[in-house]
Enzyme design. Structure first.
Site, PDB file in Angstrom:
ATOM      1  N   GLU A  27      15.288  19.855  41.726  1.00 47.12           N
ATOM      2  CA  GLU A  27      15.183  20.612  40.468  1.00 47.12           C
ATOM      3  C   GLU A  27      14.154  21.733  40.554  1.00 47.12           C
ATOM      4  O   GLU A  27      13.326  21.761  41.473  1.00 47.12           O
ATOM      5  CB  GLU A  27      14.839  19.679  39.311  1.00 47.12           C
ATOM      6  CG  GLU A  27      13.478  19.023  39.436  1.00 47.12           C
ATOM      7  CD  GLU A  27      12.882  18.618  38.097  1.00 47.12           C
ATOM      8  OE1 GLU A  27      12.716  19.489  37.225  1.00 47.12           O
ATOM      9  OE2 GLU A  27      12.559  17.424  37.934  1.00 47.12           O
ATOM     10  N   VAL A 109      16.003  17.961  34.950  1.00 41.94           N
ATOM     11  CA  VAL A 109      16.847  16.923  35.541  1.00 41.94           C
ATOM     12  C   VAL A 109      18.279  17.076  35.010  1.00 41.94           C
ATOM     13  O   VAL A 109      19.256  17.004  35.767  1.00 41.94           O
ATOM     14  CB  VAL A 109      16.279  15.514  35.232  1.00 41.94           C
ATOM     15  CG1 VAL A 109      17.297  14.428  35.560  1.00 41.94           C
ATOM     16  CG2 VAL A 109      14.978  15.300  36.002  1.00 41.94           C
ATOM     17  N   ASP A 141      12.421  12.615  19.341  1.00 47.35           N
ATOM     18  CA  ASP A 141      12.290  13.352  20.603  1.00 47.35           C
ATOM     19  C   ASP A 141      12.720  12.465  21.775  1.00 47.35           C
ATOM     20  O   ASP A 141      11.969  11.623  22.258  1.00 47.35           O
ATOM     21  CB  ASP A 141      10.842  13.830  20.779  1.00 47.35           C
ATOM     22  CG  ASP A 141      10.698  14.779  21.964  1.00 47.35           C
ATOM     23  OD1 ASP A 141      11.659  14.922  22.736  1.00 47.35           O
ATOM     24  OD2 ASP A 141       9.611  15.380  22.109  1.00 47.35           O
ATOM     25  N   SER A 143      14.635  12.918  25.528  1.00 46.64           N
ATOM     26  CA  SER A 143      15.051  13.929  26.500  1.00 46.64           C
ATOM     27  C   SER A 143      16.566  13.915  26.723  1.00 46.64           C
ATOM     28  O   SER A 143      17.189  12.851  26.809  1.00 46.64           O
ATOM     29  CB  SER A 143      14.349  13.680  27.832  1.00 46.64           C
ATOM     30  OG  SER A 143      14.844  14.574  28.802  1.00 46.64           O
ATOM     31  N   ALA A 144      17.120  15.113  26.869  1.00 45.74           N
ATOM     32  CA  ALA A 144      18.545  15.239  27.208  1.00 45.74           C
ATOM     33  C   ALA A 144      18.844  14.630  28.578  1.00 45.74           C
ATOM     34  O   ALA A 144      20.003  14.363  28.908  1.00 45.74           O
ATOM     35  CB  ALA A 144      18.959  16.712  27.183  1.00 45.74           C
ATOM     36  N   ASP A 145      17.792  14.386  29.385  1.00 46.51           N
ATOM     37  CA  ASP A 145      18.008  13.773  30.707  1.00 46.51           C
ATOM     38  C   ASP A 145      18.727  12.432  30.586  1.00 46.51           C
ATOM     39  O   ASP A 145      19.559  12.080  31.432  1.00 46.51           O
ATOM     40  CB  ASP A 145      16.669  13.516  31.427  1.00 46.51           C
ATOM     41  CG  ASP A 145      15.933  14.793  31.830  1.00 46.51           C
ATOM     42  OD1 ASP A 145      16.506  15.886  31.666  1.00 46.51           O
ATOM     43  OD2 ASP A 145      14.784  14.666  32.296  1.00 46.51           O
ATOM     44  N   LYS A 162       6.681   8.773  33.346  1.00 45.57           N
ATOM     45  CA  LYS A 162       5.252   8.742  33.010  1.00 45.57           C
ATOM     46  C   LYS A 162       5.049   8.038  31.692  1.00 45.57           C
ATOM     47  O   LYS A 162       5.897   8.131  30.802  1.00 45.57           O
ATOM     48  CB  LYS A 162       4.746  10.166  32.847  1.00 45.57           C
ATOM     49  CG  LYS A 162       4.688  10.922  34.124  1.00 45.57           C
ATOM     50  CD  LYS A 162       3.768  12.121  33.976  1.00 45.57           C
ATOM     51  CE  LYS A 162       3.696  12.891  35.262  1.00 45.57           C
ATOM     52  NZ  LYS A 162       4.669  13.969  35.338  1.00 45.57           N
TER      53      LYS A 162
HETATM   54  N1  PSU Z   1       8.483  14.530  33.814  1.00 44.61           N
HETATM   55  C1  PSU Z   1       7.641  14.687  34.844  1.00 44.61           C
HETATM   56  N2  PSU Z   1       7.642  15.862  35.521  1.00 44.61           N
HETATM   57  C2  PSU Z   1       8.491  16.892  35.175  1.00 44.61           C
HETATM   58  C3  PSU Z   1       9.382  16.692  34.084  1.00 44.61           C
HETATM   59  C4  PSU Z   1       9.347  15.510  33.438  1.00 44.61           C
HETATM   60  O1  PSU Z   1       6.893  13.784  35.161  1.00 44.61           O
HETATM   61  O2  PSU Z   1       8.443  17.951  35.809  1.00 44.61           O
HETATM   62  C5  PSU Z   1      10.354  17.778  33.749  1.00 44.61           C
HETATM   63  C6  PSU Z   1      11.715  17.493  34.396  1.00 44.61           C
HETATM   64  O3  PSU Z   1      12.337  18.707  34.725  1.00 44.61           O
HETATM   65  C7  PSU Z   1      12.484  16.820  33.271  1.00 44.61           C
HETATM   66  C8  PSU Z   1      11.964  17.587  32.070  1.00 44.61           C
HETATM   67  O4  PSU Z   1      13.884  16.913  33.396  1.00 44.61           O
HETATM   68  O5  PSU Z   1      10.582  17.793  32.342  1.00 44.61           O
HETATM   69  C9  PSU Z   1      12.164  16.838  30.783  1.00 44.61           C
HETATM   70  O6  PSU Z   1      11.803  17.647  29.718  1.00 44.61           O
HETATM   71  P1  PSU Z   1      12.127  17.187  28.228  1.00 44.61           P
HETATM   72  O7  PSU Z   1      11.258  15.977  27.980  1.00 44.61           O
HETATM   73  O8  PSU Z   1      11.731  18.347  27.379  1.00 44.61           O
HETATM   74  O9  PSU Z   1      13.583  16.861  28.182  1.00 44.61           O
HETATM   75 MN    MN Z   2      12.177  16.707  24.002  1.00 41.77          MN
END
Ligand code: PSU
Ligand code: MN
Length: 305
Positions: A27, A109, A141, A143-145, A162
């Protein structure tokens, strides 16, 4: 549907896929938003090198000038790292606008899985995934992941999540959406900087051969989603849980006080944790990514056989 009109594979990646050789996706949010320059570029190049040393071809994924890239050049990686947060953090909802406008995007991701799947890449190595944030019962909140893992057939190899996240709710969400969570050499979900979280994974797997077999069976069964592999940080690089957890708690308090929300939350927390731990966390972060890259490459090699 013809996304090939928007997709550029590097010659090396295209040739490897055509010949059925192992390829590992990487990524780019981790480059632009996850680490400071120049460590971000150095790490991205070292990760690619680690994948090569383990017998696979790296494909760093990004959006450059509105093109979906499967395989970035050294110059493109340098550009993503140097531009940092000036590059849009691109999740699923950003993709159409960035492509339509010919913009750059650092893929999370989610979008890395999407573009990998479009290119025909099945294994993806990263550091940590997004998940259900603490307090999500009111902020919503998530994540879309997690959603992407439920419907895109890519194996994502990470070091767990984390504890900026609610790890228990993240596991519940993945269970509901049918995503298997595997622990590499462990029954416990690793928490990125540390090997322990107190939560159990669904299954322990001890070899890249078995990871490849599970992925192959999932495809043959026609299951639509991905598989999450959590690979603990090597013991010698893991952090003191008290130090890292204190930094995480403080970063979360500051985010609340400053009203940080939406897509800014994860980068804010990551940057604060790094500052509060005086760069120790960056060193750990780099090591765990290299560790995941090696496992991903070995798995891609087995998958090919
Ligand atoms: N968590 C980490 N390191 C990262 C990310 C998440 O420990 O770099 C990044 C990754 O690209 C992950 C994104 O897909 O943040 C998730 O962001 P969000 O929570 O806004 O969906
Ligand atoms: Mn988010």
């Amino acid at each position: 549907m013809d996304y090939t009109a928007f997709l550029d594979m590097s010659p090396e990646v295209a040739q490897a896929l055509e010949q059925g050789r192992p390829v590992v996706a990487l990524e780019s949010t981790i480059i632009s938003h996850g680490m400071p320059y120049p460590q971000n570029v150095e790490t991205a190049l070292r990760v690619e090198e680690t994948i090569r040393q383990n017998g696979a071809v790296p494909a760093t994924i990004a959006v450059i000038g509105g093109r979906l890239k499967a395989g970035c050049t050294r110059e493109e990686i340098e550009h993503l790292g140097r531009s940092g947060t000036a590059v849009t953090k691109a999740s699923r909802r950003d993709l159409a606008v960035l492509v339509a406008r010919g913009m750059d995007g650092a893929t999370t991701v989610t979008t890395t899985m999407m573009i990998a799947a479009m290119a025909g890449i099945r294994i993806f190595a990263t550091g940590g995934i997004g998940g259900v944030h603490r307090g999500a019962t009111t902020t919503m909140d998530i994540s879309a992941d997690l959603e992407e893992l439920s419907h895109t057939p890519v194996m994502v190899i990470c070091a767990g999540a984390k504890s900026i996240l609610d790890l228990g709710l993240t596991l519940e969400y993945l269970e509901t959406h049918g995503v298997p969570v595997l622990g590499y050499g462990t029954e416990e979900l690793p928490a990125f900087y540390t090997r322990h979280s107190g939560f159990k994974v669904d299954y322990r797997v001890d070899t890249p051969e078995e990871l490849a077999r599970i992925f192959r069976v999932s495809s043959e069964l026609g299951l639509p989603g991905g598989i999450l592999v959590t690979n603990p940080i090597p013991e010698e690089y893991s952090m003191d849980p008290e130090i890292i957890n204190a930094a995480i708690d403080r970063a979360i308090r500051e985010a609340e006080e400053q009203g940080i929300h939406g897509k800014a939350t994860t980068p804010f927390l990551l940057a604060r944790v790094k500052d509060l731990t005086g760069g120790d966390s960056l060193a750990s972060n780099i090591q765990l990514v290299l560790n995941n890259a090696a496992l991903a490459a070995k798995t891609a090699v087995c998958l090919r056989r």
